[in-house]
Enzyme design. Structure first.
Site, PDB file in Angstrom:
ATOM      1  N   GLY A  18       0.764  -1.308   0.025  1.00 20.63           N
ATOM      2  CA  GLY A  18      -0.023  -0.038   0.042  1.00 20.63           C
ATOM      3  C   GLY A  18       0.870   1.324   0.097  1.00 20.63           C
ATOM      4  O   GLY A  18       1.915   1.426  -0.741  1.00 20.63           O
ATOM      5  N   ARG A  39       5.037  -6.836   9.230  1.00 20.71           N
ATOM      6  CA  ARG A  39       4.865  -8.032   9.945  1.00 20.71           C
ATOM      7  C   ARG A  39       4.843  -9.405   9.066  1.00 20.71           C
ATOM      8  O   ARG A  39       5.063 -10.290   9.571  1.00 20.71           O
ATOM      9  CB  ARG A  39       3.097  -8.092  10.584  1.00 20.71           C
ATOM     10  CG  ARG A  39       2.987  -6.760  11.486  1.00 20.71           C
ATOM     11  CD  ARG A  39       1.591  -6.639  12.119  1.00 20.71           C
ATOM     12  NE  ARG A  39       0.683  -6.626  11.042  1.00 20.71           N
ATOM     13  CZ  ARG A  39      -0.723  -6.338  11.315  1.00 20.71           C
ATOM     14  NH1 ARG A  39      -1.146  -6.463  12.460  1.00 20.71           N
ATOM     15  NH2 ARG A  39      -1.585  -6.269  10.363  1.00 20.71           N
ATOM     16  N   ASP A  53       5.748  -5.082  14.829  1.00 30.66           N
ATOM     17  CA  ASP A  53       4.365  -4.862  15.099  1.00 30.66           C
ATOM     18  C   ASP A  53       4.205  -3.549  15.963  1.00 30.66           C
ATOM     19  O   ASP A  53       4.680  -3.376  17.227  1.00 30.66           O
ATOM     20  CB  ASP A  53       3.573  -6.051  15.957  1.00 30.66           C
ATOM     21  CG  ASP A  53       2.060  -5.895  16.094  1.00 30.66           C
ATOM     22  OD1 ASP A  53       1.617  -4.626  16.085  1.00 30.66           O
ATOM     23  OD2 ASP A  53       1.620  -6.906  15.831  1.00 30.66           O
ATOM     24  N   GLY A  82      -1.338   1.227   9.620  1.00 30.22           N
ATOM     25  CA  GLY A  82      -2.693   1.618  10.122  1.00 30.22           C
ATOM     26  C   GLY A  82      -3.956   0.750   9.882  1.00 30.22           C
ATOM     27  O   GLY A  82      -3.583  -0.239   8.904  1.00 30.22           O
ATOM     28  N   TYR A 145     -11.679   5.158  13.792  1.00 26.97           N
ATOM     29  CA  TYR A 145     -10.566   5.286  12.821  1.00 26.97           C
ATOM     30  C   TYR A 145     -10.439   7.079  12.606  1.00 26.97           C
ATOM     31  O   TYR A 145      -9.476   7.559  12.641  1.00 26.97           O
ATOM     32  CB  TYR A 145     -11.174   4.917  11.333  1.00 26.97           C
ATOM     33  CG  TYR A 145     -10.118   5.051  10.243  1.00 26.97           C
ATOM     34  CD1 TYR A 145      -8.858   4.488  10.359  1.00 26.97           C
ATOM     35  CD2 TYR A 145     -10.148   6.104   9.273  1.00 26.97           C
ATOM     36  CE1 TYR A 145      -7.855   4.584   9.249  1.00 26.97           C
ATOM     37  CE2 TYR A 145      -9.579   6.265   8.277  1.00 26.97           C
ATOM     38  CZ  TYR A 145      -8.071   5.678   8.479  1.00 26.97           C
ATOM     39  OH  TYR A 145      -7.175   5.556   7.183  1.00 26.97           O
ATOM     40  N   ILE A 178      -7.282   6.675  -1.488  1.00 26.18           N
ATOM     41  CA  ILE A 178      -6.195   6.423  -2.285  1.00 26.18           C
ATOM     42  C   ILE A 178      -6.374   4.692  -2.737  1.00 26.18           C
ATOM     43  O   ILE A 178      -6.975   3.970  -1.879  1.00 26.18           O
ATOM     44  CB  ILE A 178      -4.853   6.377  -1.431  1.00 26.18           C
ATOM     45  CG1 ILE A 178      -4.889   7.800  -0.815  1.00 26.18           C
ATOM     46  CG2 ILE A 178      -3.640   6.079  -2.249  1.00 26.18           C
ATOM     47  CD1 ILE A 178      -4.511   8.973  -1.738  1.00 26.18           C
TER      48      ILE A 178
HETATM   49  N1  LIG Z   1      -5.873   3.697   1.487  1.00 27.53           N
HETATM   50  C1  LIG Z   1      -6.332   4.843   1.703  1.00 27.53           C
HETATM   51  O1  LIG Z   1      -7.363   5.537   0.933  1.00 27.53           O
HETATM   52  C2  LIG Z   1      -5.912   5.831   3.017  1.00 27.53           C
HETATM   53  C3  LIG Z   1      -6.633   7.023   2.945  1.00 27.53           C
HETATM   54  C4  LIG Z   1      -6.179   7.920   4.323  1.00 27.53           C
HETATM   55  C5  LIG Z   1      -5.312   7.396   5.101  1.00 27.53           C
HETATM   56  N2  LIG Z   1      -4.709   6.046   4.958  1.00 27.53           N
HETATM   57  C6  LIG Z   1      -3.763   5.684   5.847  1.00 27.53           C
HETATM   58  O2  LIG Z   1      -2.288   5.203   5.218  1.00 27.53           O
HETATM   59  C7  LIG Z   1      -1.738   4.160   5.955  1.00 27.53           C
HETATM   60  C8  LIG Z   1      -1.543   3.267   5.111  1.00 27.53           C
HETATM   61  O3  LIG Z   1      -2.704   2.812   4.478  1.00 27.53           O
HETATM   62  P1  LIG Z   1      -3.032   1.671   3.224  1.00 27.53           P
HETATM   63  O4  LIG Z   1      -4.340   2.128   2.391  1.00 27.53           O
HETATM   64  O5  LIG Z   1      -1.810   1.435   2.666  1.00 27.53           O
HETATM   65  O6  LIG Z   1      -3.128   0.592   3.998  1.00 27.53           O
HETATM   66  P2  LIG Z   1      -3.067  -1.272   3.957  1.00 27.53           P
HETATM   67  O7  LIG Z   1      -2.881  -1.533   2.384  1.00 27.53           O
HETATM   68  O8  LIG Z   1      -4.089  -1.938   4.558  1.00 27.53           O
HETATM   69  O9  LIG Z   1      -1.601  -1.357   4.347  1.00 27.53           O
HETATM   70  C9  LIG Z   1      -1.474  -1.089   5.873  1.00 27.53           C
HETATM   71  C10 LIG Z   1      -0.178  -1.429   6.430  1.00 27.53           C
HETATM   72  O10 LIG Z   1      -0.042  -1.191   7.627  1.00 27.53           O
HETATM   73  C11 LIG Z   1       0.438  -2.372   8.328  1.00 27.53           C
HETATM   74  N3  LIG Z   1      -0.140  -2.762   9.935  1.00 27.53           N
HETATM   75  C12 LIG Z   1      -1.120  -2.809  10.148  1.00 27.53           C
HETATM   76  N4  LIG Z   1      -1.327  -3.007  11.502  1.00 27.53           N
HETATM   77  C13 LIG Z   1      -0.073  -3.099  11.775  1.00 27.53           C
HETATM   78  C14 LIG Z   1       0.653  -3.375  12.842  1.00 27.53           C
HETATM   79  N5  LIG Z   1       0.025  -3.757  14.210  1.00 27.53           N
HETATM   80  N6  LIG Z   1       2.128  -3.427  13.087  1.00 27.53           N
HETATM   81  C15 LIG Z   1       2.705  -3.133  12.036  1.00 27.53           C
HETATM   82  N7  LIG Z   1       2.249  -2.969  10.811  1.00 27.53           N
HETATM   83  C16 LIG Z   1       0.882  -2.774  10.756  1.00 27.53           C
HETATM   84  C17 LIG Z   1       0.284  -3.569   7.575  1.00 27.53           C
HETATM   85  O11 LIG Z   1       0.983  -4.675   7.503  1.00 27.53           O
HETATM   86  P3  LIG Z   1       0.477  -6.046   7.337  1.00 27.53           P
HETATM   87  O12 LIG Z   1       0.751  -6.078   5.656  1.00 27.53           O
HETATM   88  O13 LIG Z   1       1.470  -7.023   8.105  1.00 27.53           O
HETATM   89  O14 LIG Z   1      -0.943  -6.143   7.684  1.00 27.53           O
HETATM   90  C18 LIG Z   1       0.258  -2.813   5.969  1.00 27.53           C
HETATM   91  O15 LIG Z   1       1.508  -2.762   5.761  1.00 27.53           O
HETATM   92  C19 LIG Z   1      -2.774   3.932   6.977  1.00 27.53           C
HETATM   93  O16 LIG Z   1      -2.360   4.585   8.208  1.00 27.53           O
HETATM   94  C20 LIG Z   1      -4.073   4.394   6.544  1.00 27.53           C
HETATM   95  O17 LIG Z   1      -5.046   4.787   7.645  1.00 27.53           O
HETATM   96  C21 LIG Z   1      -5.180   5.265   3.776  1.00 27.53           C
END
Ligand SMILES: NC(=O)c1ccc[n+]([C@@H]2O[C@H](COP(=O)([O-])OP(=O)(O)OC[C@H]3O[C@@H](n4cnc5c(N)ncnc54)[C@H](OP(=O)(O)O)[C@@H]3O)[C@@H](O)[C@H]2O)c1
Length: 239
Positions: A18, A39, A53, A82, A145, A178
């Site tokens: 991501g 992780r 983690d 997140g 969230y 995103i």
């Molecule tokens: N996508 C969007 O539209 C969007 C919009 C606004 C903000 N965000 C923020 O951007 C950030 C990344 O989001 P994303 O869309 O890329 O999400 P994603 O594809 O679901 O990836 C989440 C990442 O966080 C890691 N993670 C979750 N829990 C964890 C823990 N306890 N310890 C260590 N790593 C952990 C996951 O690791 P694993 O692979 O091991 O699960 C993964 O690498 C987040 O903070 C999210 O809230 C996203």
């Protein structure tokens, strides 16, 4: 003209997929020494992957020690890891609430606290916290969230006031919608509905978020701290 930035040691949490993966790749492309926490899986080519983690302080401490040994003290930290656990308030369990806060907010605290030790010593640091448009805009079904994400604003601003005179900046990047696994989980009709409310008329890419993050960590952004930088196609304007 943008000046080439000083190569730094960078750590991105959740860099195995991501937005975190794209951020790590952008830092590599700009010539930095980059580590990611994961992780499972791995960061992009050219990065050091360390297992951690964010809900576990000991694993964060061990990950930082490994990065420090391999790449030197962490100068730029991106708290990106997140999760979401969406449901309406009346159906939201206490665990749905606290587990999201524990990962998104307390997880950022654990990571930034550990990073600050080396930054204070070096009298240099760049802290970037990945929030969300939802933090200040609000969203039905995301009480947990959005609370965890808006809290990051006070967090970054307090760090700015506490550590700003030591060469350390702390900023927020607030992505809108995103294209990642997180948004792919949303039903198609809901995705189409969201697109209608985004002035840019489309979702953003993880690479577009990564550019803003890398810029905040660059030499050019030395005097920017406590800012909330939206990367949301205009969705959150006015907040
Ligand atoms: N996508 C969007 O539209 C969007 C919009 C606004 C903000 N965000 C923020 O951007 C950030 C990344 O989001 P994303 O869309 O890329 O999400 P994603 O594809 O679901 O990836 C989440 C990442 O966080 C890691 N993670 C979750 N829990 C964890 C823990 N306890 N310890 C260590 N790593 C952990 C996951 O690791 P694993 O692979 O091991 O699960 C993964 O690498 C987040 O903070 C999210 O809230 C996203």
């Amino acid at each position: 003209m943008t000046t080439p930035t000083t190569p730094r040691t960078v750590l991105v949490t959740g860099g195995n997929r991501g937005i975190g993966y794209a951020i790590a790749a952008e830092f590599v492309a700009q010539g930095h020494r980059v580590a990611v926490t994961a992780r499972s899986g791995k960061g992009p080519e050219g990065t050091l992957t360390v297992i951690a983690d964010v809900t576990d302080s000991a694993s964060i401490d061990a990950a930082f020690s490994e990065v420090e040994n391999e790449l030197g003290p962490v100068e730029v930290v991106v708290a990106n890891a997140g999760i979401t656990k969406d449901t309406l308030l009346l159906r939201m369990s206490e665990d749905d609430f606290t587990s999201v806060v524990d990962t998104n907010l307390t997880g950022s605290f654990r990571v930034v606290k550990r990073a600050s030790k080396g930054m204070l010593k070096a009298r240099f640091g760049r802290i970037v916290l990945i929030s969300s448009v939802v933090g200040l805009y609000g969203s039905p079904g995301q009480v947990n969230y959005s609370a965890s994400k808006s809290a990051l604003v006070g967090f970054a601003r307090s760090i700015t006031r506490e550590l700003g005179a030591r060469g350390i900046t702390a900023n927020i990047v607030a992505p809108g919608f995103i294209e990642t696994d997180m948004t792919a989980e949303l039903p198609e009709e809901q995705q189409a509905e969201y697109k209608k409310s985004i002035p840019a008329g489309r979702y953003g890419s993880a690479a577009e978020v990564a550019k803003a993050v890398a810029w905040l960590a660059s030499d050019d952004a030395a005097y920017i701290s406590g800012a909330v930088i939206p990367v949301d196609g205009g969705l959150g304007m006015g907040h």
